[in-house]
Write an enzyme that holds these catalytic residues in place. Structure first.
Site, PDB file in Angstrom:
ATOM      1  N   CYS A   1       1.093  -0.956  -0.012  1.00 38.29           N
ATOM      2  CA  CYS A   1      -0.065  -0.103   0.048  1.00 38.29           C
ATOM      3  C   CYS A   1       0.846   1.240  -0.052  1.00 38.29           C
ATOM      4  O   CYS A   1       2.260   1.163   0.114  1.00 38.29           O
ATOM      5  CB  CYS A   1      -0.875   0.071   1.313  1.00 38.29           C
TER       6      CYS A   1
ATOM      7  N   CYS B   1      -4.412  -0.745  -2.290  1.00 39.57           N
ATOM      8  CA  CYS B   1      -5.122   0.586  -2.331  1.00 39.57           C
ATOM      9  C   CYS B   1      -4.736   0.961  -3.702  1.00 39.57           C
ATOM     10  O   CYS B   1      -3.572   0.599  -4.425  1.00 39.57           O
ATOM     11  CB  CYS B   1      -4.284   1.526  -1.314  1.00 39.57           C
TER      12      CYS B   1
ATOM     13  N   CYS C   1       6.326  -0.435  -9.327  1.00 45.03           N
ATOM     14  CA  CYS C   1       6.903  -1.007  -8.527  1.00 45.03           C
ATOM     15  C   CYS C   1       8.414  -1.308  -8.563  1.00 45.03           C
ATOM     16  O   CYS C   1       8.806  -1.584  -9.866  1.00 45.03           O
ATOM     17  CB  CYS C   1       6.081  -2.324  -8.094  1.00 45.03           C
TER      18      CYS C   1
END
Length: 164
Positions: free
Chosen positions: A12, A88, A96
């Site tokens: 998140c 989220c 990422c």
């Protein structure tokens, strides 16, 4: 059945609420078959006290959790992840880090309970709702016979869990 322990990273943005609940539930419901971790792209530096209280109310050990950066899990000595789930919306769209290995990814977004409510009762109600959703998803996930599933079937099931 396999003796493999699957590493699961829950991501998140702040790593203070939903991802911590997910980590705790992976470890609790996974019964040793799964090892949960959590991290954030912009960690707050502390776990939301309502997240810890929610875990305690459900008899889950809340000690040792901390808000940490996902950079820890991209390091060469980090555990290799088998699964990476975002919980989220903002973390789902962020770029990422590259994870060692080829973990399967899925988005399990849900509303952030942190900052909801103007008093303790309203805040705890928001965390109770988030907990119920995450519990349902993690329960379904840990019940999968992962070793017997093909990659496409597993990806489809992970996506479906995120909508449940």
């Amino acid at each position: 059945m396999t003796d493999k322990v699957y590493n699961v990273l829950i991501l998140c943005t702040g790593n203070s609420a939903r991802s911590v609940l997910g980590e705790a539930l992976i470890n609790h419901l996974g019964q040793g078959r799964f090892k949960g971790y959590s991290a954030g792209s912009q960690p707050t530096g502390k776990v939301n006290p309502y997240a810890l209280k929610t875990l305690q109310q459900h008899g889950i050990d809340s000690s040792g959790y901390r808000s940490k950066s996902w950079d820890e899990f991209g390091a060469p000595d980090a555990p290799q992840m088998d699964f990476v789930f975002t919980v989220c919306g903002s973390a789902a769209g962020e770029t990422c880090p590259l994870w060692p290995g080829t973990p399967l990814r899925a988005h399990w977004g849900l509303e952030d309970p942190a900052g909801v409510g103007s008093n303790d009762d309203e805040a705890m109600a928001a965390f109770a709702t988030a907990y119920q959703i995450i519990h349902r998803r993690v329960s379904r996930f840990v019940a999968l016979d992962i070793a017997a599933m093909g990659e496409d079937e597993l990806k489809a099931e992970l996506a479906a869990i995120g909508k449940a």
